[in-house]
Design a protein around this motif. Structure first.
Motif, PDB file in Angstrom:
ATOM      1  N   VAL A   1     -26.452 -77.200  84.378  1.00 48.83           N
ATOM      2  CA  VAL A   1     -26.735 -78.015  83.192  1.00 48.83           C
ATOM      3  C   VAL A   1     -25.480 -78.810  82.842  1.00 48.83           C
ATOM      4  O   VAL A   1     -24.389 -78.251  82.752  1.00 48.83           O
ATOM      5  CB  VAL A   1     -27.149 -77.120  82.007  1.00 48.83           C
ATOM      6  CG1 VAL A   1     -27.276 -77.926  80.731  1.00 48.83           C
ATOM      7  CG2 VAL A   1     -28.461 -76.405  82.324  1.00 48.83           C
ATOM      8  N   ASN A   2     -25.659 -80.112  82.667  1.00 48.48           N
ATOM      9  CA  ASN A   2     -24.554 -80.980  82.277  1.00 48.48           C
ATOM     10  C   ASN A   2     -25.063 -81.856  81.132  1.00 48.48           C
ATOM     11  O   ASN A   2     -25.898 -82.738  81.343  1.00 48.48           O
ATOM     12  CB  ASN A   2     -24.107 -81.837  83.462  1.00 48.48           C
ATOM     13  CG  ASN A   2     -22.882 -82.658  83.157  1.00 48.48           C
ATOM     14  OD1 ASN A   2     -22.567 -82.927  81.997  1.00 48.48           O
ATOM     15  ND2 ASN A   2     -22.179 -83.078  84.190  1.00 48.48           N
TER      16      ASN A   2
ATOM     17  N   ASN B   1     -27.905 -88.118  92.120  1.00 47.28           N
ATOM     18  CA  ASN B   1     -28.620 -87.560  93.265  1.00 47.28           C
ATOM     19  C   ASN B   1     -28.088 -86.188  93.659  1.00 47.28           C
ATOM     20  O   ASN B   1     -28.841 -85.329  94.100  1.00 47.28           O
ATOM     21  CB  ASN B   1     -28.543 -88.512  94.458  1.00 47.28           C
ATOM     22  CG  ASN B   1     -29.369 -89.748  94.249  1.00 47.28           C
ATOM     23  OD1 ASN B   1     -30.328 -89.727  93.497  1.00 47.28           O
ATOM     24  ND2 ASN B   1     -28.982 -90.832  94.899  1.00 47.28           N
ATOM     25  N   ARG B   2     -26.810 -85.953  93.504  1.00 46.94           N
ATOM     26  CA  ARG B   2     -26.217 -84.685  93.898  1.00 46.94           C
ATOM     27  C   ARG B   2     -26.614 -83.544  92.972  1.00 46.94           C
ATOM     28  O   ARG B   2     -26.424 -82.377  93.316  1.00 46.94           O
ATOM     29  CB  ARG B   2     -24.700 -84.790  93.962  1.00 46.94           C
ATOM     30  CG  ARG B   2     -24.042 -85.000  92.603  1.00 46.94           C
ATOM     31  CD  ARG B   2     -22.552 -85.197  92.715  1.00 46.94           C
ATOM     32  NE  ARG B   2     -21.726 -85.370  91.598  1.00 46.94           N
ATOM     33  CZ  ARG B   2     -22.010 -85.700  90.354  1.00 46.94           C
ATOM     34  NH1 ARG B   2     -23.229 -85.884  89.989  1.00 46.94           N
ATOM     35  NH2 ARG B   2     -21.082 -85.843  89.433  1.00 46.94           N
ATOM     36  N   ALA B   3     -27.184 -83.828  91.808  1.00 47.35           N
ATOM     37  CA  ALA B   3     -27.537 -82.796  90.839  1.00 47.35           C
ATOM     38  C   ALA B   3     -28.808 -82.044  91.226  1.00 47.35           C
ATOM     39  O   ALA B   3     -28.954 -80.869  90.928  1.00 47.35           O
ATOM     40  CB  ALA B   3     -27.720 -83.413  89.462  1.00 47.35           C
ATOM     41  N   ARG B   4     -29.724 -82.721  91.881  1.00 47.91           N
ATOM     42  CA  ARG B   4     -31.019 -82.111  92.211  1.00 47.91           C
ATOM     43  C   ARG B   4     -30.913 -81.127  93.350  1.00 47.91           C
ATOM     44  O   ARG B   4     -30.165 -81.330  94.302  1.00 47.91           O
ATOM     45  CB  ARG B   4     -32.030 -83.180  92.601  1.00 47.91           C
ATOM     46  CG  ARG B   4     -32.411 -84.055  91.461  1.00 47.91           C
ATOM     47  CD  ARG B   4     -33.468 -85.028  91.918  1.00 47.91           C
ATOM     48  NE  ARG B   4     -33.752 -85.967  90.869  1.00 47.91           N
ATOM     49  CZ  ARG B   4     -34.928 -86.500  90.675  1.00 47.91           C
ATOM     50  NH1 ARG B   4     -35.917 -86.229  91.504  1.00 47.91           N
ATOM     51  NH2 ARG B   4     -35.132 -87.345  89.696  1.00 47.91           N
ATOM     52  N   ILE B   5     -31.677 -80.058  93.244  1.00 48.57           N
ATOM     53  CA  ILE B   5     -31.818 -79.086  94.330  1.00 48.57           C
ATOM     54  C   ILE B   5     -33.158 -79.356  94.998  1.00 48.57           C
ATOM     55  O   ILE B   5     -34.179 -79.391  94.334  1.00 48.57           O
ATOM     56  CB  ILE B   5     -31.753 -77.641  93.799  1.00 48.57           C
ATOM     57  CG1 ILE B   5     -30.381 -77.377  93.215  1.00 48.57           C
ATOM     58  CG2 ILE B   5     -32.092 -76.649  94.895  1.00 48.57           C
ATOM     59  CD1 ILE B   5     -30.226 -76.011  92.598  1.00 48.57           C
ATOM     60  N   VAL B   6     -33.112 -79.563  96.291  1.00 51.01           N
ATOM     61  CA  VAL B   6     -34.355 -79.890  97.011  1.00 51.01           C
ATOM     62  C   VAL B   6     -34.999 -78.649  97.561  1.00 51.01           C
ATOM     63  O   VAL B   6     -34.433 -77.725  97.958  1.00 51.01           O
ATOM     64  CB  VAL B   6     -34.062 -80.873  98.156  1.00 51.01           C
ATOM     65  CG1 VAL B   6     -35.320 -81.210  98.905  1.00 51.01           C
ATOM     66  CG2 VAL B   6     -33.426 -82.110  97.589  1.00 51.01           C
TER      67      VAL B   6
ATOM     68  N   PHE C   1     -33.122 -79.730  79.022  1.00 52.58           N
ATOM     69  CA  PHE C   1     -32.749 -78.736  80.034  1.00 52.58           C
ATOM     70  C   PHE C   1     -33.387 -77.408  79.678  1.00 52.58           C
ATOM     71  O   PHE C   1     -33.646 -77.125  78.510  1.00 52.58           O
ATOM     72  CB  PHE C   1     -31.227 -78.540  80.087  1.00 52.58           C
ATOM     73  CG  PHE C   1     -30.480 -79.712  80.615  1.00 52.58           C
ATOM     74  CD1 PHE C   1     -30.480 -80.007  81.971  1.00 52.58           C
ATOM     75  CD2 PHE C   1     -29.760 -80.526  79.773  1.00 52.58           C
ATOM     76  CE1 PHE C   1     -29.780 -81.091  82.469  1.00 52.58           C
ATOM     77  CE2 PHE C   1     -29.055 -81.612  80.254  1.00 52.58           C
ATOM     78  CZ  PHE C   1     -29.074 -81.890  81.605  1.00 52.58           C
ATOM     79  N   LYS C   2     -33.593 -76.597  80.700  1.00 53.33           N
ATOM     80  CA  LYS C   2     -34.113 -75.254  80.487  1.00 53.33           C
ATOM     81  C   LYS C   2     -33.571 -74.360  81.594  1.00 53.33           C
ATOM     82  O   LYS C   2     -33.571 -74.747  82.755  1.00 53.33           O
ATOM     83  CB  LYS C   2     -35.642 -75.264  80.520  1.00 53.33           C
ATOM     84  CG  LYS C   2     -36.258 -73.952  80.138  1.00 53.33           C
ATOM     85  CD  LYS C   2     -37.746 -74.094  79.936  1.00 53.33           C
ATOM     86  CE  LYS C   2     -38.293 -72.835  79.312  1.00 53.33           C
ATOM     87  NZ  LYS C   2     -39.670 -72.997  78.899  1.00 53.33           N
ATOM     88  N   SER C   3     -33.113 -73.178  81.223  1.00 56.21           N
ATOM     89  CA  SER C   3     -32.652 -72.182  82.193  1.00 56.21           C
ATOM     90  C   SER C   3     -33.586 -70.986  82.098  1.00 56.21           C
ATOM     91  O   SER C   3     -33.747 -70.402  81.021  1.00 56.21           O
ATOM     92  CB  SER C   3     -31.221 -71.749  81.881  1.00 56.21           C
ATOM     93  OG  SER C   3     -30.340 -72.838  82.035  1.00 56.21           O
TER      94      SER C   3
END
Length: 63
Positions: A47-48, A58-63, A29-31
């Motif tokens: 981040v989880n 699928n719900r984690a991704r931002i499109v 992960f990276k912020s």
């Protein structure tokens, strides 16, 4: 005059990214403010740590 010292500064807004391997498994992960270099970074809503070593929901991704 002191009132003007805090009015012009902006807080950096961080976005969250997950590094996926070729099988779609989350490796890191990276912020940061902008998308990291490389094609395997995808933006996620947060981040989880439970996602490390597994595929992202699928719900984690931002499109």
């Amino acid at each position: 005059m002191r009132i003007f010292s805090w009015g012009g500064t902006r807080t950096a807004r961080y976005r969250h990214f997950a590094l996926l391997d070729t099988h779609g498994v989350c490796r890191a992960f990276k912020s940061c403010g902008e998308k990291p270099a490389g094609e395997h970074w995808v933006e996620v809503e947060h981040v989880n740590l439970a996602w490390l070593g597994s595929t992202l929901p699928n719900r984690a991704r931002i499109v």
